[in-house]
Design a protein around this motif. Structure first.
Motif, PDB file in Angstrom:
ATOM      1  N   GLU A 156       4.501  -6.677  -1.693  1.00  0.00           N
ATOM      2  CA  GLU A 156       5.207  -5.613  -2.094  1.00  0.00           C
ATOM      3  C   GLU A 156       6.552  -5.651  -1.823  1.00  0.00           C
ATOM      4  OE1 GLU A 156       3.223  -2.014  -0.907  1.00  0.00           O
ATOM      5  OE2 GLU A 156       5.109  -0.933  -0.654  1.00  0.00           O
ATOM      6  N   ALA A 189       8.873   0.625  -4.055  1.00  0.00           N
ATOM      7  CA  ALA A 189       8.498  -0.814  -3.979  1.00  0.00           C
ATOM      8  C   ALA A 189       9.447  -1.868  -4.373  1.00  0.00           C
ATOM      9  CB  ALA A 189       6.844  -0.995  -4.564  1.00  0.00           C
ATOM     10  N   THR A 227      -2.755   0.432  -4.346  1.00  0.00           N
ATOM     11  CA  THR A 227      -3.498   1.072  -5.405  1.00  0.00           C
ATOM     12  C   THR A 227      -2.739   1.322  -6.820  1.00  0.00           C
ATOM     13  OG1 THR A 227      -4.113   2.539  -3.511  1.00  0.00           O
ATOM     14  CG2 THR A 227      -4.227   3.504  -5.637  1.00  0.00           C
ATOM     15  N   SER A 228      -1.290   1.341  -6.730  1.00  0.00           N
ATOM     16  CA  SER A 228      -0.838   1.375  -8.092  1.00  0.00           C
ATOM     17  C   SER A 228      -1.266   0.298  -8.934  1.00  0.00           C
ATOM     18  CB  SER A 228       0.632   1.686  -7.882  1.00  0.00           C
ATOM     19  OG  SER A 228       1.022   2.632  -7.096  1.00  0.00           O
ATOM     20  N   LYS A 275       8.127  -0.836   4.178  1.00  0.00           N
ATOM     21  CA  LYS A 275       7.670   0.595   4.142  1.00  0.00           C
ATOM     22  C   LYS A 275       6.692   0.917   5.214  1.00  0.00           C
ATOM     23  CE  LYS A 275       4.558   2.336   0.971  1.00  0.00           C
ATOM     24  NZ  LYS A 275       3.983   2.555  -0.132  1.00  0.00           N
ATOM     25  N   GLU A 335      -0.335  -6.933   1.606  1.00  0.00           N
ATOM     26  CA  GLU A 335       0.916  -5.690   1.510  1.00  0.00           C
ATOM     27  C   GLU A 335       2.280  -6.560   1.293  1.00  0.00           C
ATOM     28  OE1 GLU A 335       0.048  -2.657   1.480  1.00  0.00           O
ATOM     29  OE2 GLU A 335      -2.112  -2.963   1.752  1.00  0.00           O
ATOM     30  N   SER A 376       5.506   3.078  -8.825  1.00  0.00           N
ATOM     31  CA  SER A 376       5.553   3.105  -7.338  1.00  0.00           C
ATOM     32  C   SER A 376       6.018   4.532  -6.971  1.00  0.00           C
ATOM     33  CB  SER A 376       7.041   2.312  -7.007  1.00  0.00           C
ATOM     34  OG  SER A 376       7.195   2.412  -5.569  1.00  0.00           O
ATOM     35  N   CYS A 377       4.544   5.058  -6.418  1.00  0.00           N
ATOM     36  CA  CYS A 377       4.391   6.308  -6.161  1.00  0.00           C
ATOM     37  C   CYS A 377       5.740   6.981  -5.056  1.00  0.00           C
ATOM     38  CB  CYS A 377       3.128   6.618  -5.306  1.00  0.00           C
ATOM     39  SG  CYS A 377       1.815   6.167  -6.123  1.00  0.00           S
ATOM     40  N   GLY A 378       6.099   6.125  -4.214  1.00  0.00           N
ATOM     41  CA  GLY A 378       7.153   6.512  -3.406  1.00  0.00           C
ATOM     42  C   GLY A 378       8.490   6.195  -3.880  1.00  0.00           C
ATOM     43  N   ASN A 422       4.202  -4.283   5.854  1.00  0.00           N
ATOM     44  CA  ASN A 422       5.495  -4.452   4.833  1.00  0.00           C
ATOM     45  C   ASN A 422       6.480  -3.455   5.473  1.00  0.00           C
ATOM     46  OD1 ASN A 422       5.185  -1.994   3.608  1.00  0.00           O
ATOM     47  ND2 ASN A 422       3.653  -3.034   2.286  1.00  0.00           N
ATOM     48  N   CYS A 451       2.212  -2.038  -6.796  1.00  0.00           N
ATOM     49  CA  CYS A 451       1.529  -2.538  -5.703  1.00  0.00           C
ATOM     50  C   CYS A 451       0.521  -1.808  -5.236  1.00  0.00           C
ATOM     51  CB  CYS A 451       2.622  -2.414  -4.694  1.00  0.00           C
ATOM     52  SG  CYS A 451       4.155  -3.454  -5.194  1.00  0.00           S
TER      53      CYS A 451
HETATM   54  O1  F6P Z   1       1.997  -0.912   1.142  1.00  0.00           O
HETATM   55  C1  F6P Z   1       0.786   0.037   1.465  1.00  0.00           C
HETATM   56  C2  F6P Z   1       1.069   0.997   0.089  1.00  0.00           C
HETATM   57  O2  F6P Z   1       1.363   2.055   0.748  1.00  0.00           O
HETATM   58  C3  F6P Z   1      -0.399   1.208  -0.373  1.00  0.00           C
HETATM   59  O3  F6P Z   1      -1.559   2.053   0.176  1.00  0.00           O
HETATM   60  C4  F6P Z   1      -0.067   1.682  -1.748  1.00  0.00           C
HETATM   61  O4  F6P Z   1      -0.862   1.688  -2.553  1.00  0.00           O
HETATM   62  C5  F6P Z   1       1.157   0.760  -2.070  1.00  0.00           C
HETATM   63  O5  F6P Z   1       1.965   0.696  -0.681  1.00  0.00           O
HETATM   64  C6  F6P Z   1       2.025   1.161  -3.074  1.00  0.00           C
HETATM   65  O6  F6P Z   1       2.907   2.117  -2.948  1.00  0.00           O
HETATM   66  P1  F6P Z   1       3.761   2.870  -4.175  1.00  0.00           P
HETATM   67  O7  F6P Z   1       2.919   3.108  -5.155  1.00  0.00           O
HETATM   68  O8  F6P Z   1       4.681   3.909  -3.242  1.00  0.00           O
HETATM   69  O9  F6P Z   1       4.758   1.575  -4.399  1.00  0.00           O
END
Ligand code: F6P
Length: 630
Positions: free
Chosen positions: A145, A176, A101-102, A539, A142, A171-173, A537, A99
């Protein structure tokens, strides 16, 4: 910051009592707690230190890192899975998905590695999925996601008829729902799917929040993956983002590095008899570390761009990136991220690519029918934007010496007829002539001919570049020493992949610095928090509530109430608003601006929403408006 203070700030975030309730990806970075008051040059220096954290070694008892043995081993295993698909691609696919940037990085990497396959006369095997479809490559989408079912359905669609799929969810965090839905689907169909998850939090910090229509959470999917022999979790910690939660920055860079390391190793193993090894992987990661260092060695040049862009945004002007090739794709990405990250208008920072959609080559083809914000060719810039530009705007040319520099010069001249605030940023390889000749193994009489041609083209490049320099207020030239790219020199078959990798990462770092730095200078950041975050969204809704708690010191429920009042623009929460779900709230918030700042002013002063909005109108610089009250 003095040496020892810096070292302790570098590691402080790893202490168990540092913001213990937050996952690494949402913590605030101790290195940037006063980035909002820094000069352009100090901002760039802080960003450098933050990026260096990506490559920090694991120390006892802390989080696993990019270069930790376990991470490297898993990268090698995944590369071997990809190698199998490359060697026997019939009915097989490698899918990269995410989602924001990813997802944009999934597109960039899939496109590049497919191109490399075509050059080797192989069929493409890489596909990408981005939540919200192709329009999300260029704009902020957004809400998708939050939809696990949508994620699952889009994966099913892409993989129809395939018998073997290597699925890489990003999903960096580790948060998602869109990606969680896809991973869950893979786990249910192990006969076809091998799931891989890339993210930058330890597994226990994966998001454990119910998702609409699901019995699982991201956390429970991660747990199932850990128990599964045929699932892979790649989750080194890279340290908190410079602007809290802004995972487009380090999260994005580390995603790019990991995908490139894995897929380059797979490609080399499949087509040039270079087996996948842990050592090769470590070396490749090391090459990316050098890219970061080489890039930031141009701190002054980057700071000049930050300052120019910052001045433009402060004065109500805009910043335009005019790019060529894959660097232009990075500029489109960077521009599209400014809206959700900084609450920016889509016109504030815009990207354009030479060749438009034909060059971009996305699944859905041209998107120009969606409106002017989807017009991305240089011609669109010339027709739609240039006539309106003045000296308070900034235009940045982004290219490499391999691009059509004559075309760059032509465009530079057109821009200069209209305004002076033109800048150039280009990459050039040191000793390029010999690098090019290394690729050539031919008869000696031809050798001399090629040698002369290459020197002539290098000479022409310098002449054209000289003319461009004269038209620009500043030029950032990153010259890549041969030693910075041992990987490409040692291994000819990979060189065509590796050199663009270095340039792309470097460009990503510079553009992230320019857009982030410019918004800091515009006053959009308080300490290292983005106050004017879009609440579009779940998050971002949770992040906004936490930020209000942190800055106002009020309890969570009171902050959420203030946030809802700002979203719905009401003084009292009546009717069914409090009982609606987050999806309804975030849907409503899409059409609203400055909701978090307004909620914060209400919490701090006890004033009405109308008064808070008028307070913010009188003080358009959010940081000053907030500081005045704190
Ligand atoms: O929803 C906003 C956001 O933080 C974007 O800026 C980010 O690229 C995307 O979510 C994806 O986040 P993640 O890679 O943690 O799932």
């Amino acid at each position: 910051m003095a040496g020892s203070a810096w070292t302790s700030a570098l590691c402080k975030w790893e202490s168990p009592d540092y913001e213990p309730s937050l996952p690494v990806s949402e913590k605030s970075n101790p290195l940037t707690c006063d980035i909002d008051r820094a000069s352009a040059e100090s901002i760039v220096k802080m960003l450098h230190r933050c990026d260096v954290q990506m490559f920090q070694e694991e120390s006892e008892g802390t989080y696993q890192r990019l270069l930790s043995d376990q991470v490297v081993k898993t990268l090698a295993e995944v590369a071997k899975r990809a190698e199998l698909i490359l060697k026997d691609p019939q009915d097989s696919l490698v899918v990269l998905s995410g989602c924001g940037t990813s997802g944009r990085l999934a597109f960039l990497i899939a496109a590049r590695f497919n191109r490399a396959l075509r050059q080797l006369k192989q069929n493409p095997v890489y596909s990408y999925i981005i939540a919200g479809g192709d329009r999300a490559l260029l704009s902020s989408q957004e809400a998708p996601e939050d939809d696990p079912k949508l994620g699952m359905l889009s994966l099913k669609k892409v993989c129809e008829g395939k018998k073997r799929v290597l699925f890489v969810g990003i999903s960096c965090g580790l948060s998602a729902p869109f990606v969680a839905g896809q991973l869950d689907f893979c786990l249910q169909h192990p006969e076809v799917y091998t799931p891989v998850l890339i993210g930058f939090n330890p597994a226990h910090q994966a998001r454990d929040e119910a998702m609409p229509g699901c019995t699982f959470t991201f956390h429970s999917v991660v747990q199932r993956m850990q128990e599964h022999a045929n699932a892979f979790l790649i989750n080194p910690a890279v340290g908190p983002e410079a602007i809290s939660g802004s995972s487009r920055m380090k999260g994005g860079s580390a995603t790019k590095i990991l995908l490139e390391v894995v897929l380059s190793a797979a490609q080399a193993a499949a087509f040039s008899r270079t087996p996948v090894t842990c050592n090769g992987i470590v070396q490749h990661i090391g090459a990316h570390k050098r890219t970061v260092d080489v890039t930031y060695s141009e701190c002054e040049g980057i700071a000049a761009l930050v300052e120019a862009a910052g001045r433009s945004l402060q004065g109500g002007g805009c910043v335009c990136y005019l790019g060529w090739g894959s660097l232009a794709v990075l500029s489109l990405m960077d521009a599209s991220e400014c809206n959700p990250t900084f609450g920016a208008d889509y016109e504030d920072v815009r990207g354009f690519i030479s060749g438009g959609y034909a060059e971009l080559n996305i699944n859905e083809g041209s998107l120009t029918s969606l409106g002017p914000d989807f017009c991305i060719a240089h011609e669109d810039f010339l027709h739609l934007l240039l006539p309106r530009l003045t000296d308070k705007d900034t235009v940045l040319l982004i290219y490499t010496h391999c691009d059509d520099v004559g075309d760059v010069l032509k465009l530079a001249r057109r821009v200069r007829e209209k305004m002076v605030n033109l800048h150039a940023f280009y990459h050039q390889a040191d000793g390029d002539t010999s690098a090019a000749l290394q690729q050539v193994s031919i008869h000696q009489s031809l050798f001399l001919y090629i040698y002369v041609s290459i020197y002539r083209s290098v000479y022409v490049f310098f002449l054209l570049q000289d003319d461009i320099n004269k038209l620009c207020l500043s030029t950032l030239n990153i010259t890549w020493p041969a030693a910075a790219m041992p990987f490409c020199r040692q291994n000819r078959t990979l060189s065509s992949v590796s050199v663009p990798q270095q340039w792309e990462l470097s460009t990503k770092l510079v553009l992230n610095a320019v857009s982030t730095g410019a918004h800091i200078l515009k006053g959009k950041i308080y300490q290292n928090h983005m106050i004017d975050v879009q609440v579009t969204n779940s998050k971002l809704y949770r992040r906004a509530t936490r930020l209000l708690q942190r800055l106002s010191g009020r309890p969570g429920p009171q902050c959420e109430e203030a946030l809802l009042k700002a979203i719905y623009q009401v003084e009292e929460l009546t009717g069914d608003i409090p009982s609606c779900d987050i999806t309804t709230h975030t849907h409503k918030a899409r059409s609203r601006t400055k909701v978090v700042p307004a909620a914060l002013v209400c919490l701090l002063t006890g004033c009405s929403l109308v008064e808070a909005e008028s307070h913010l109108k009188q003080r358009p610089i959010i940081r000053e408006a907030v500081e005045e009250l704190l």
